[in-house]
Structures are given as C-alpha cells and as structure tokens.
Design an enzyme around this catalytic site. Sequence first.
Site, PDB file in Angstrom:
ATOM      1  N   ASP A 256      14.624  -0.399  -3.194  1.00  0.00           N
ATOM      2  CA  ASP A 256      14.163   0.006  -4.521  1.00  0.00           C
ATOM      3  C   ASP A 256      14.886   1.308  -4.887  1.00  0.00           C
ATOM      4  OD1 ASP A 256      10.919   0.798  -6.037  1.00  0.00           O
ATOM      5  OD2 ASP A 256      12.990   1.021  -6.740  1.00  0.00           O
TER       6      ASP A 256
ATOM      7  N   LYS B 131      15.511   3.057 -14.818  1.00  0.00           N
ATOM      8  CA  LYS B 131      15.723   4.412 -15.317  1.00  0.00           C
ATOM      9  C   LYS B 131      17.125   4.609 -15.914  1.00  0.00           C
ATOM     10  CE  LYS B 131      12.239   6.160 -12.099  1.00  0.00           C
ATOM     11  NZ  LYS B 131      11.158   6.779 -12.894  1.00  0.00           N
TER      12      LYS B 131
ATOM     13  N   TYR C 221       6.392   4.420  -4.063  1.00  0.00           N
ATOM     14  CA  TYR C 221       5.843   3.782  -5.259  1.00  0.00           C
ATOM     15  C   TYR C 221       6.911   2.857  -5.819  1.00  0.00           C
ATOM     16  CZ  TYR C 221       4.116   3.288 -10.098  1.00  0.00           C
ATOM     17  OH  TYR C 221       3.688   2.785 -11.314  1.00  0.00           O
TER      18      TYR C 221
HETATM   19  P1  KE4 Z   1       8.639   1.773 -14.096  1.00  0.00           P
HETATM   20  O1  KE4 Z   1       7.791   0.505 -14.120  1.00  0.00           O
HETATM   21  O2  KE4 Z   1       7.785   3.018 -14.310  1.00  0.00           O
HETATM   22  O3  KE4 Z   1       9.846   1.727 -15.006  1.00  0.00           O
HETATM   23  O4  KE4 Z   1       9.289   1.903 -12.617  1.00  0.00           O
HETATM   24  C1  KE4 Z   1       8.447   1.874 -11.508  1.00  0.00           C
HETATM   25  C2  KE4 Z   1       9.151   2.519 -10.341  1.00  0.00           C
HETATM   26  C3  KE4 Z   1       9.700   1.714  -9.365  1.00  0.00           C
HETATM   27  N1  KE4 Z   1      10.347   2.238  -8.296  1.00  0.00           N
HETATM   28  C4  KE4 Z   1      10.482   3.576  -8.161  1.00  0.00           C
HETATM   29  C5  KE4 Z   1      11.198   4.122  -6.959  1.00  0.00           C
HETATM   30  C6  KE4 Z   1       9.948   4.449  -9.137  1.00  0.00           C
HETATM   31  O5  KE4 Z   1      10.093   5.798  -8.977  1.00  0.00           O
HETATM   32  C7  KE4 Z   1       9.276   3.923 -10.252  1.00  0.00           C
HETATM   33  C8  KE4 Z   1       8.644   4.796 -11.311  1.00  0.00           C
HETATM   34  N2  KE4 Z   1       8.760   6.194 -11.115  1.00  0.00           N
HETATM   35  C9  KE4 Z   1       7.743   6.988 -11.725  1.00  0.00           C
HETATM   36  C10 KE4 Z   1       7.960   8.437 -11.303  1.00  0.00           C
HETATM   37  N3  KE4 Z   1       7.233   8.759 -10.138  1.00  0.00           N
HETATM   38  C11 KE4 Z   1       7.719   6.840 -13.226  1.00  0.00           C
HETATM   39  C12 KE4 Z   1       6.889   7.844 -13.964  1.00  0.00           C
HETATM   40  C13 KE4 Z   1       5.594   7.270 -14.435  1.00  0.00           C
HETATM   41  O6  KE4 Z   1       4.977   6.483 -13.694  1.00  0.00           O
HETATM   42  O7  KE4 Z   1       5.208   7.653 -15.561  1.00  0.00           O
END
Ligand code: KE4
Length: 425
Positions: free
Chosen positions: A239, A267, A144
């Site tokens: 990523d 993060k 993701y």
């Molecule tokens: P954000 O747009 O949520 O800040 O980041 C997206 C993203 C991009 N790349 C990786 C490897 C990620 O894990 C994420 C977001 N992680 C999720 C957890 N599985 C955030 C939690 C959520 O979606 O509420």
Amino acid sequence: MNLKKSLDAFNRAKKFMPGGVNSPVRSYSSVDCNPPFISHAQGSHIYDIDGNDYIDYVGSWGPMILGHAHPKVVDALKKAVERGTSYGAPTELETQLAELVQKIYPSMEVMRMVNSGTEATMSAIRVARGFTGRDKIVKFIGCYHGHSDGLLVNAGSGAATFGVPSSPGVTNNTAQDTIAIPYNDVDTVKKVFDECGEKIAAVIVEPVAGNMGLVLPKENFLPTLRSVTEKFGALLIFDEVMCGFRVALGGAQEKYKIRPDLTCLGKIIGGGLPCAVYGGRADIMRNVSPDGKIYQAGTLSGNPLAMTAGIETLKILIDTPNFTDDLTKKTSALVNGLKNKAKVAGVEVQIPQAGSMFGIFFSNCKVTNYDEACAADQNKFKRWFKSMLERGIYLAPSQFETLFMSSAHTEEDIQRTIDAADFNA
Ligand code: KE4
C-alpha cells in the site's frame, strides 16, 4: 491568532456533517482545538477564512507534492474542464496516466484506476482473495489502508487468532478474516504463516508506515514478507498510497528493491483530485472484470479531470532532474534544523524521515511500531502543535500522522519553521 470566522463556520458545519467535517482527522479533535477553515492555498502556503497565512506541511495529506495550485496543473485543468467533466466512457487520458505509472512502477503490469486509496486497497484485497481462493488477510497494527470493513480490524488475543472490529458496524465475521500483527514483528509473521499460511490470501502493508506517525521498516521486515508470502503462495500487497513517489520516485518498492504482487497508489497520482490505482502482476490482474470474473467498478473511475491533474503532476516528477533527491535534501534540512533546536532545548524528540515524509514523536527512543508510538508524549505533542499553529506553521493535528514537504517550499519557509519551533511549549 484570530480564528473567529473559522469558529463560526465550524459551528455551522457541525449542523450538517459529523464533527463538521468530511474526514475525522480534520476536526482537530485529537489536539483539543478548532480547525482553521481554509479559503485557498498557493504553493507552500495555505490561507484560512480569517486571513491567516500558514506554511503547509499537510499538503492535503500527501497529494500536493508540487505545492498548491501548480500553474501547469491548473492550466491543464482549465482546458480539460471545458471539454466536459465526466463521460463514463474510455478516454486516452486513462491510458496516458497508466503508461506514466507503469514507467515508474514496472511491477504494475496491469492496473485499474479508482477514486480513493480505500477503493484501491479494498479492490486489491478482493483480487487477492479471488486469485488465491483463500479468505485470510494479514495487516499490521498501526497501518491504515482506508476504511473498508476488513481493514478496520484490531489484533485478536493471540498471534494467529483472527481480528476484532476496530469500529462499530464491522461484523465479527468480517474481522475474523483479518489477522493483525505488530509492525516490524518478523517472528510473529513467521509464526502466523507457519500456523495458517495456506489460508492466507495476502499480506497488505504500508512498506513505509505513515499512519501511526512515520515508522520505517526494519532491515529484514520487507524481505521477510516477500519470502514468506512466496513460500506459502500468498500475495504481497504494497500500500504505497502515502509513501509512493515520496520515499523514492518509484516508492518503497524501488527504495528497498522488493517487487510486490500488487501495489496501491493514491494521493499524488491524482494531483489533488480524487484518484487512486491498484495493479500488479498481469496473471493476477487479468482476473478483474471484464477480462475475468472478479468484479470491481466505479462511475467516476478514470475521470478526465483527475487523469489530467495526475498526468501533469507525474510528468513534472519524471521530467524534473533530481526532483526526488532535491525534495529529500530539502526535507533533511528541515528535520536537522528541528533536531538541533530540540537538542538545544534539552527535549527528547524523534524526528524520523523517509524521502519527503517526516514525523515527530516526543519520545526518548526510536519508534518502530504502534505500541511505541502510543508511548510517546501526546500532551507535549498537542502543546507543540498549537504553538506552531499560532506561529503560522500548519502541521497534521495528530502525532499519528505524517508530514510532507513539497517542491514549492522555500529555504525561507524552512528557516521560519525552525525558528517557530519551541520544544518547551
Ligand atoms: P483514502 O481513501 O483516504 O484516499 O486513502 C486511504 C489510505 C490508504 N492507504 C494509506 C497508506 C493511507 O495513508 C490512506 C489515507 N491516509 C490518510 C492520512 N492518514 C488520509 C487522511 C484522512 O483520512 O482524512
């Protein structure tokens, strides 16, 4: 466990927001129960509005590597907020954070601050397409990278056929520019590049995957991505939004000694405030506006509060001797304790670990890709999750997520967590 106030709050929230939440996983829909509504958090603990106290291994999905409300971060933010919350103008804080990032990630020769991991990956892909003049992107099933259209794509029928939307609202035309391949499937990577490598702008990968549960790269996976992208003139995008600072201080690229062309971080880099960054080779990034023609912008990018929290966080990670090693050892203590507990209970579980990240699958075989993750017993996971929540252990409400240790977790926290684990729940 009393969750009366949380249930009332949840019902009110549902009147205003889809599922009563601002990000789907928080709804607890995949574990068939209602989420605690949080009142505050401190160190390794998080507290709900009914007064329940939990040991927190979600850590806001990764950012809270120092634990919640670290005094140095809080003090710095208190001072910063009195200087104003946003200027929409350059500040030295952005340069200071960029310098700290480059110190840890030397491959990020030039970078741009944004507000979320989604923005970082979306922008990195646009840069890769603009730099190469090519349209196709390769991603991996189960990874993701945020919710931009081109990344909400499932595998098409054949290896090199183009993707299909994984969400309504993503057009078929958009999805057709994305090729989705099983994680760790080196043979298919080679086959796809042999078939259409000259059309591929970039491969984007979680070098340590955390969004299908925790899945580690096989030994030849990342080196193959690096060699095949170089051979065909495609870019390699790491990523590291989740695994950055955790599998090593310098992320997977330090741990596995692979230099990507572009990296996305998020993060932890914002210390709990909205912040992410994408960057890499100067010859690529100098094509980003206003140096170049590839457009990307953001009202709150480089926000002084997010920069302040990020700077304080990274300074602690850099200046604390053996920070990452000690956190990894603490994580191993928990993982080994849980493995022993499951063994005594006669329950087959996989508890993978990568630095201060760990996961759990109720499976009798090692999980190396999304299909194998799906084959794990999710009903057992749900029962175990609920039993742990009842006992004051706050875990991710899905086996397709990853769990996080912080420097605030104590030996007592870890022992309490092991004691609470009932694998026959
Ligand atoms: P954000 O747009 O949520 O800040 O980041 C997206 C993203 C991009 N790349 C990786 C490897 C990620 O894990 C994420 C977001 N992680 C999720 C957890 N599985 C955030 C939690 C959520 O979606 O509420």
